[in-house]
Design a protein around this motif. Structure first.
Motif, mmCIF file in Angstrom:
data_model
loop_
_atom_site.group_PDB
_atom_site.id
_atom_site.type_symbol
_atom_site.label_atom_id
_atom_site.label_comp_id
_atom_site.label_asym_id
_atom_site.label_seq_id
_atom_site.Cartn_x
_atom_site.Cartn_y
_atom_site.Cartn_z
ATOM 1 N N MET A 1 62.049 44.882 57.074
ATOM 2 C CA MET A 1 62.672 44.073 58.113
ATOM 3 C C MET A 1 63.748 44.893 58.784
ATOM 4 O O MET A 1 64.577 45.487 58.111
ATOM 5 N N LEU A 2 63.741 44.969 60.098
ATOM 6 C CA LEU A 2 64.677 45.783 60.844
ATOM 7 C C LEU A 2 65.900 44.973 61.236
ATOM 8 O O LEU A 2 65.938 43.754 61.122
ATOM 9 N N TYR B 1 61.040 40.803 63.896
ATOM 10 C CA TYR B 1 61.108 41.376 62.554
ATOM 11 C C TYR B 1 60.504 40.428 61.527
ATOM 12 O O TYR B 1 60.641 39.205 61.628
ATOM 13 N N TRP C 1 55.648 46.363 56.111
ATOM 14 C CA TRP C 1 56.633 46.428 57.199
ATOM 15 C C TRP C 1 56.053 45.712 58.407
ATOM 16 O O TRP C 1 54.960 46.037 58.866
ATOM 17 N N GLU C 2 56.779 44.719 58.927
ATOM 18 C CA GLU C 2 56.318 43.938 60.076
ATOM 19 C C GLU C 2 57.247 44.157 61.264
ATOM 20 O O GLU C 2 58.467 44.169 61.110
ATOM 21 N N ARG C 3 56.626 44.270 62.454
ATOM 22 C CA ARG C 3 57.412 44.514 63.674
ATOM 23 C C ARG C 3 56.584 44.097 64.884
ATOM 24 O O ARG C 3 55.360 44.231 64.901
ATOM 25 N N ASP D 1 64.786 51.913 65.638
ATOM 26 C CA ASP D 1 65.673 51.260 64.675
ATOM 27 C C ASP D 1 66.397 52.292 63.808
ATOM 28 O O ASP D 1 65.781 53.209 63.267
ATOM 29 N N THR E 1 54.898 38.551 63.069
ATOM 30 C CA THR E 1 55.957 38.685 64.063
ATOM 31 C C THR E 1 55.452 38.282 65.451
ATOM 32 O O THR E 1 54.251 38.314 65.735
ATOM 33 N N ILE F 1 65.664 50.373 58.377
ATOM 34 C CA ILE F 1 64.626 49.376 58.128
ATOM 35 C C ILE F 1 64.843 48.806 56.734
ATOM 36 O O ILE F 1 65.356 49.497 55.850
ATOM 37 N N PRO G 1 68.625 43.026 63.394
ATOM 38 C CA PRO G 1 68.304 41.983 64.379
ATOM 39 C C PRO G 1 68.677 42.374 65.805
ATOM 40 O O PRO G 1 69.548 41.798 66.427
#
Length: 624
Positions: free
Chosen positions: A10-11, A215, A126-128, A56, A209, A59, A13
C-alpha cells in the motif's frame, strides 16, 4: 510443512495515478540467518510520464497467511534507486518516445520465524491504480488497477528453519516489437537455492483499486480479480500474431511474430519446485509496444575474432579477447551477453572476458530502421593447467641458496631472493617472502601457484666463557641464544645437571671445557666454548705477628694462584687503606703502612677474587 506468503503493498495516500508503471515484480532473498530476508520490488516506468508525484517514495507491503487468509504484518520499503533500461536501437526508441526506468524498492527485514510456520504458506501483493489507458489488448483499459504477487513457503518445517529465496527475473532489455518480424526475448529467472523453475504466461491481476481509491487495503482477500482481455485475447495469446506470444516453459524464452500494432500487456509466472513440490512463485507484469517498422532491414552483422569469422572462441581465464562486427559510421551497435544488453557496449568492437553467448544488434545511427541481430558467438573458457610446486622449508638467513621445484618444469619462479629458479635467503633477507611459480599449459593458458619462504634471523650465543668453581662446590653456567625458541646442547654432559638447559648447574671434579651448540628454526646454529676451572678454596689467615721472630711475620693468602685477578685490600679502623695487592704474584702484607709498622689491633679486609663475583669481607688481627 509448506507455507505461502502473500504481501500487499500500500502506497502513501497521494492520489497520483500510476499510468507510468509498465511492469514490475516482487522478490525476497534469504540473507543467511533464519527469517532474515531482503524484500524487494522492481517497477518499470515509462519515463515520459514518470515524475516525483507519481513515483511513490515508499510502499507498504501487507503479508498474509494463505490459510484463511489472515493478515500477518505490514512492511514499508523505501525507493532506493532508479536506473535507465537500455534500448538496443536507440534511434527507433527515440522516434517512438520509448524511455524506460527501473525503480527499485527494498529493505532487509528480520521476520519472526515463529509467525511463519503454516504449511499452507504465505503471499505478498501490491495493488495500485491505474494502468495506462492506452493498453490495446484489454476489453476496457480505462482506470484499470494492477497487482504484483509473490508466494513463498513457511520459514520453518518440523521445528527446523527452512531456507528459501524466491526466483529472480533478469533485468529486461528495452524492447519493442516490429509487426511481422519474428522476435524473441528472455524472461529467464535464477534461483539461489538451485530449485527447478517452470514458466507460464498468465493473466495479470487487476485487484480492487480504482481511480478514486488508488492504493490497496490490508483487508485479507480470498482471491483477486484478473484483468479482462479484449476479443480474441487470452493469457497464452496476449499479443496476437502468427505465432502469437508464447513462452518456453523450461527456459522462459518469449517468442512472437506480431501482426497488429498496439500497446500490449502480458504476464509471466515463474514457479519454483523442490523435490517435485511447488514451494513458491513470482509474477512479472509488463507492457510492450508493437510498431509498424515497415523498413528494409540492415545487413545481418557478422562477428569476427582475431580477424576471422567464427562462431565460438576459447579464452584462458583472466584474459580477454576482442570481438568485432563489420563497421560503418552510419550504423549503431548494441552488444548483448546471453540476451541482455551490455551497458555502454555500443561500438563495432567488444573486449570480452566473461563466458557466454554474445550477439550484436545493428541499427541505423541517425534514424529508425529495422534492426538486425547477429548469429550467437559463443565464448568458452579453457581449463587452467595444473601447476604444483614443492614447499620451501624455513631457512636461516646464512643458509646457501635452495633449489625451487615446480611442475611442469617449464615454469619460472619469481619473488624476493629468486634467481635462476633458486632462492637465496641472504639476498631475500629475514622475514616471510611470497614466491610465485608460473607455468603455461599445452592449451596456452598460464596458471600460477604460490609458496612462502620464511627466512629466520642468524642466531648468536651470549654469556661468560670462563668460570671458576671451588672444588666441591656447584656453579651455574649461562649461555643465552638470541632466538628464544632455539634449543641448546652442552657437550660433554659431564658434571652438568641438564645439558639441554641455557643455565645448567655444574658440579665439577676437575676442570672442563664445554662446547655449547644452539639451533633455531630454519637450521640457524651458533657455537660457543665455555671453560670451567676447578679451584681450591682461598685460605685467609685470621691473625699474624709481624715481630721479626720468623713465626707468622706476614699475612699471606693461600691458593691465590687460582684467582689471577684477585684484589686484596686492608683498612684500619678509620677506613684508611693500609694495604693493597692486585693480581699475581700476590705479595703478603708485612704489617706496615708506608713502611711504618701499624699498631696492634683488628683490621678489616675486602677481597675480590673475580670482577663478577661477590667480594669476601672479614677481619685480621695484628699481634705485637
Amino acid at each position: 510443512m509448506k507455507k505461502w506468503l502473500y504481501v500487499t503493498v500500500m502506497l502513501l495516500p497521494v492520489l497520483a495515478q500510476a499510468r507510468h508503471i509498465i511492469g514490475g515484480e516482487l522478490t525476497m532473498r534469504s540473507l543467511g540467518r533464519p527469517g532474515y530476508f531482503r524484500v524487494q520490488m522492481d517497477q518499470y516506468w515509462n519515463e515520459v510520464y514518470s515524475n516525483s508525484q507519481n513515483n511513490d517514495a515508499t510502499i507498504t507491503l501487507f503479508i498474509y497467511q494463505r490459510r484463511g487468509p489472515t493478515l500477518i504484518e505490514s512492511i514499508t520499503l523505501p525507493l532506493l534507486t532508479s536506473t535507465p533500461i537500455i534500448y538496443a536501437n536507440a534511434a527507433c526508441a527515440q522516434s517512438q518516445s520509448l524511455k524506460t526506468l527501473k525503480g527499485t524498492y527494498y529493505k532487509d527485514i528480520q521476520f519472526d520465524v515463529a509467525d511463519y510456520g503454516d504449511s499452507e504458506g504465505y503471499y505478498m501483493v501490491w495493488e495500485r491504480c491505474c494502468r495506462d489507458n492506452a493498453i490495446t489488448n484489454l476489453a476496457n483499459a480505462t482506470d484499470i488497477g494492477m497487482l504484483f504477487y509473490l508466494e513463498f513457503p513457511a520459514m520453518q518445517r518440523n521445528g527446523a528453519a527452512f531456507t528459501n529465496s524466491s526466483p529472480v527475473f533478469g533485468q529486461p532489455n528495452g524492447e519493442y516489437i516490429c509487426i511481422n518480424k519474428p522476435t524473441a526475448f528472455a524472461y529467464t529467472a535464477t534461483d539461489a537455492d538451485g530449485d527447478q523453475l517452470r514458466y507460464s504466461l498468465v493473466t495479470p491481476y487487476q485487484g480492487y483499486t480504482t481511480a478514486t481509491e488508488v492504493y490497496g487495503r490490508s483487508t485479507p482477500r480470498a482471491n483477486y480479480p484478473l484483468v479482462t482481455w479484449g476479443t480474441g485475447i487470452a493469457a497464452d495469446r496476449a499479443i496476437s500474431g502468427n505465432p502469437a506470444l508464447q513462452i518456453n516453459p523450461n527456459t522462459g524464452q518469449l517468442t512472437v511474430r506480431a501482426n497488429k500494432a498496439g500497446y500490449y500487456l502480458f504476464g509471466v509466472q515463474c514457479d519454483e519446485f523442490r523435490n517435485g513440490q511447488r514451494i513458491g512463485s513470482i509474477r512479472r507484469d509488463f507492457v510492450l509496444p508493437v510498431i509498424d517498422c515497415n523498413l528494409t532491414p540492415l545487413p545481418i552483422p557478422v562477428i569476427q575474432a582475431a580477424g576471422a569469422t567464427a562462431t565460438e572462441l576459447n579464452i584462458c581465464p583472466g584474459t580477454s579477447a576482442t570481438l568485432t562486427a563489420d563497421a560503418n559510421p552510419q550504423w549503431a551497435y548494441q552488444w548483448r551477453l546471453d540476451g541482455s544488453n551490455i551497458d555502454g557496449a555500443n561500438s563495432p568492437t567488444l573486449a570480452v572476458q566473461k563466458t557466454g553467448s554474445y550477439t550484436v544488434l545493428r541499427s541505423l545511427a541517425g534514424r529508425c530502421a529495422n534492426d538486425t541481430l547477429s548469429q550467437p558467438f559463443l565464448v568458452k573458457q579453457l581449463p587452467l593447467p595444473a601447476v604444483t610446486a614443492d614447499s620451501v622449508p624455513t631457512v636461516c638467513a646464512s643458509h646457501d641458496a635452495l633449489p625451487l621445484v615446480g611442475q611442469p618444469l617449464s615454469g619460472t619462479w619469481t619473488g624476493a631472493g629468486v634467481a635462476n629458479n633458486q632462492f637465496d635467503p641472504a639476498q631475500a633477507g629475514v622475514g616471510l617472502h611470497k614466491l610465485v611459480y608460473t607455468a603455461k599449459g599445452a592449451n596456452g593458458c598460464t596458471n600460477t601457484t604460490t609458496r612462502w619462504a620464511d627466512v629466520s634471523p642468524p642466531i648468536t650465543l651470549s654469556g661468560p666463557v670462563l668460570y671458576r668453581i671451588q672444588r666441591g662446590s656447584t656453579g651455574q653456567l649461562i649461555q643465552t641464544p638470541s632466538v628464544a625458541s632455539a634449543t641448546v646442547l652442552w657437550s660433554p654432559a659431564l658434571y652438568l645437571d641438564d645439558p639441554g638447559s641455557t643455565t645448567p648447574l655444574c658440579s665439577p671434579v676437575d676442570s672442563q671445557t664445554y662446547t655449547v651448540r644452539a639451533e633455531a628454526l630454519g637450521g640457524c646454529t651458533a657455537n660457543a666454548s665455555v671453560t670451567v676451572l676447578v679451584v681450591d678454596r682461598l685460605y685467609i689467615p685470621s691473625a699474624f705477628s709481624p715481630n721479626g721472630d720468623g713465626q707468622n711475620d706476614v699475612w699471606r693468602l693461600q691458593n691465590t694462584e687460582s684467582f689471577p685477578d684477585c684484589d686484596v685490600r686492608v683498612f684500619n679502623r678509620w677506613g684508611e687503606l693500609v694495604y693493597q695487592c692486585a693480581g699475581l704474584p700476590n705479595e703478603p702484607w708485612d704489617g706496615t703502612y708506608r713502611q711504618i709498622p701499624v699498631e696492634a689491633g683488628t683490621y678489616t679486609y675486602l677481597i675480590r677474587t673475580e670482577a663478577d663475583r661477590p667480594a669476601l669481607r672479614g677481619s685480621v688481627t695484628v699481634l705485637r
